[in-house]
Write a protein that holds these residues in place. Sequence first.
Motif, PDB file in Angstrom:
ATOM      1  N   LYS A   1      42.260  42.906  47.304  1.00  0.00           N
ATOM      2  CA  LYS A   1      43.673  42.990  47.711  1.00  0.00           C
ATOM      3  C   LYS A   1      44.359  41.650  47.522  1.00  0.00           C
ATOM      4  O   LYS A   1      45.501  41.569  47.060  1.00  0.00           O
ATOM      5  N   THR A   2      43.653  40.569  47.917  1.00  0.00           N
ATOM      6  CA  THR A   2      44.227  39.227  47.766  1.00  0.00           C
ATOM      7  C   THR A   2      44.484  38.909  46.301  1.00  0.00           C
ATOM      8  O   THR A   2      45.542  38.384  45.928  1.00  0.00           O
ATOM      9  N   ASN A   3      43.495  39.237  45.445  1.00  0.00           N
ATOM     10  CA  ASN A   3      43.657  38.978  44.009  1.00  0.00           C
ATOM     11  C   ASN A   3      44.789  39.801  43.418  1.00  0.00           C
ATOM     12  O   ASN A   3      45.576  39.310  42.598  1.00  0.00           O
TER      13      ASN A   3
ATOM     14  N   ARG B   1      39.096  40.792  49.252  1.00  0.00           N
ATOM     15  CA  ARG B   1      39.281  39.867  48.137  1.00  0.00           C
ATOM     16  C   ARG B   1      40.045  40.528  47.001  1.00  0.00           C
ATOM     17  O   ARG B   1      40.908  39.896  46.371  1.00  0.00           O
TER      18      ARG B   1
ATOM     19  N   LYS C   1      47.377  40.916  45.038  1.00  0.00           N
ATOM     20  CA  LYS C   1      48.635  40.374  45.540  1.00  0.00           C
ATOM     21  C   LYS C   1      49.023  39.109  44.790  1.00  0.00           C
ATOM     22  O   LYS C   1      50.188  38.920  44.404  1.00  0.00           O
TER      23      LYS C   1
END
Length: 799
Positions: A787-789, A785, A791
């Motif tokens: 990493k997603t945030n 999560r 990105k």
Amino acid sequence: MSHPKHTTQQDISQQELERETGEIRLAFPYGKIFSALALSWALFQLWIASPLPFTLGVGQIFDLEARAVHLSFAFALCFLGFGFHKYHKPGKLHIPGRIDLLFAVLSVSVTLYLVLNHSNIAQRAGMMAQLDIFGLSLPFEAIMGWIGIILLLEATRRVIGLPLMVMAIIFLLYSLLGPYMPDLISHKGVSPSRLVGYHWFTAEAIFGIPLKVVTDFVFLFVLLGALLNRAGAGQYFIDLAFAAVGKYRGGPAKASVLASGLTGMISGSSIANTVTTGTFTIPVMKKSGMSAEKAGAIEVAASTDGQLMPPIMGAAAFVMAEFIGLSYSQVVVHAAIPALMSYIGLFYITHLEAVKHDLKPIPADQIKPFRSIFWQGAHYFLPIFVLVYLLMVAKFTPSASVFWSIISLLPVILYQEMRLVDFAVRQLGAAASNSFRVIFDGLVNSGKNMISVSIAVAAAGIIVGAVASTGLNNALIGVVETLADGNIYILLVLTAVLCLILGMGLPTTANYLVVASIMAPVLSQLGAEAGLIMPLIAVHLFVFYFGLMADTTPPVGLAAYAAAAISRGDPIKTGLQAFAYSMRTAILPFIFIFNLDLLLINVTNPLYALYIFVIGIIAIMCFTSLTFRFMKTPLGWGEMALLTLVTAMLLRPGFFMNQISDPWIQLNISGETITIPKNVKSRFHLSRISETGTKTKVINLKPNAAKTNLLSFGLSLDKKQAEIMDVKFMSQAEKAGFRSFDHITQIDYENTKQPNKNWVILFALMLLGLLLTAQYKKAGFLVARKKTNDKAENNNKQN
């Protein structure tokens, strides 16, 4: 407490360290006299420990005489080196005043009188001599004894502070004023002449077992530590710790724990340990991102736990062995697993702090390779190896073991000095000269270091003697029993609180002596009456642990003040944080009292001992995660509940198995005959009328090879009322503790078909596996999560 002008908290902490270690700065020529006395003291201790007096047939000195010489050295150094006022202006050299010199001469005189007149005093069997002057009888020995006691109290105030002195005075007054005390703790009273005779002229109180142990071998262990430290072992252990764990996350804190554990093996003081290692570790911990209070607290917790670590255990292990009649090696074996659990638990705490606060390791380029550091000082382990081998394998006495360990250290010192001059032949003379200087300084430092220990132990002897001569233990049993009302858990909590209070501000050895002499017999007897089997080693370790916890407990917590002076943090906050970090140490005594496997009692299989150790480590790590609410990630409430269950099952598997299958089978006591089954443990629940009311009591009986009816056991019973009518003289029943007119309320015997408690441990490990799996999945989800945030955030910035 008021302090002289311009004396800062840093100065006060430094002076507390000086008082603890004997690093006193004296003006000329007193400094030279002080060092000469310290050197003479160390040489005297080596002489009486060596085989030379027996080989040469001269200079043999034993028991009370040796203890009196020992205390006379402590008196002389105390009054020369410690002024009337506790604190002084920074940097000012101490000059003994006339009153100090008078006290030194008087104290040495009345102490050495015991040596010069030992045989005469022994022949008079407690009768003190009087001196006839112009027809008047002057009780000069009684006067000398009171001078000695009063000067001991003053020496205690100067070296240790008010708490121990006040406590000793209270116990002296209690001895004298027994008939005027409240009924619960009253006694017949001791006359002033009998009191001074008992405390000063016998080997029972001031010159009793505690001072005997200190004279026989504690001094030598302190000497070994002083020589090792002067030779460079202390700095080597610190460097080794940083090389071993500094590169890991939270490395400085981990290094602090490891360094303090290694230093604790040769140090008898938590305060000295705190300052020795903390000077290096605390600034590096702060630099890595840890707050001043937490950095100081880690060092305090690690240094205090150093007193739990064999082979020295703050010198308490040797006193404990004498108190309870075990060998030193047995004490160390029983104490080993809880000590290691506590230390590894603290190591895990540093890891959790590092993970929670993302603390950085020490940069790799600032850490020397472990292998090179290890081999640079591997020779320092030789005397420690010799000591452990002689104590644990060869079964030498502690005195002989440490003596030969010191002898083995001498070539190590020469080797170390030769390495420093690169083994050049022309430099061998310089190496030998430097070695002599190291040995000389170590001998002098050991004498200085022992001042506080010897004075404190002698003062604690007043308390030990007062307890023994007045029967205070029996009175306290009634008081504590009334407060606990038969509840074993309340009893243990009361004992723990009393140990914390009694142990505040005392050195480790005196601390143990005070709490053990007062509380150990109380806990042992009341625990037995409540049906809990408490071996003496478990009871003494219980009070030792909680007495030691006083070093971290505010508001006294001297180790916390020493650490705060280095970290520049708040001492009270440091002490509170250290107490929080030490919760795993506080929980351990409550666990091993109920789970005797942790003390390796009746455990003879080495593989099973290893299994107990591994399970203990897992359990203490679970408890630590629970107190921090953190494992791989923060713990939710459901995870907390599950981890609580797992921790309890691992620490006390027997309790959970007892809920599943009753460990005891009840006998029918209404029949014509009552027979105790053979080859199983059995216990009798009694109701007994005493002066303080009706009490319940449980008597545990060991397995008997044959079935035994109550008549052959020595009991005559009124079967209708289940009342004991008579107990035969010298019968098994009388020896077990039965009394006439006891009412038997229940008899039960051991359930030999109860399932093994290790099934509980297996189930707990399965639950722990599920919890860890969930934690790792949650951690992976949180990382994904993040990493997603990150990105998405980067994309938003680009747009």
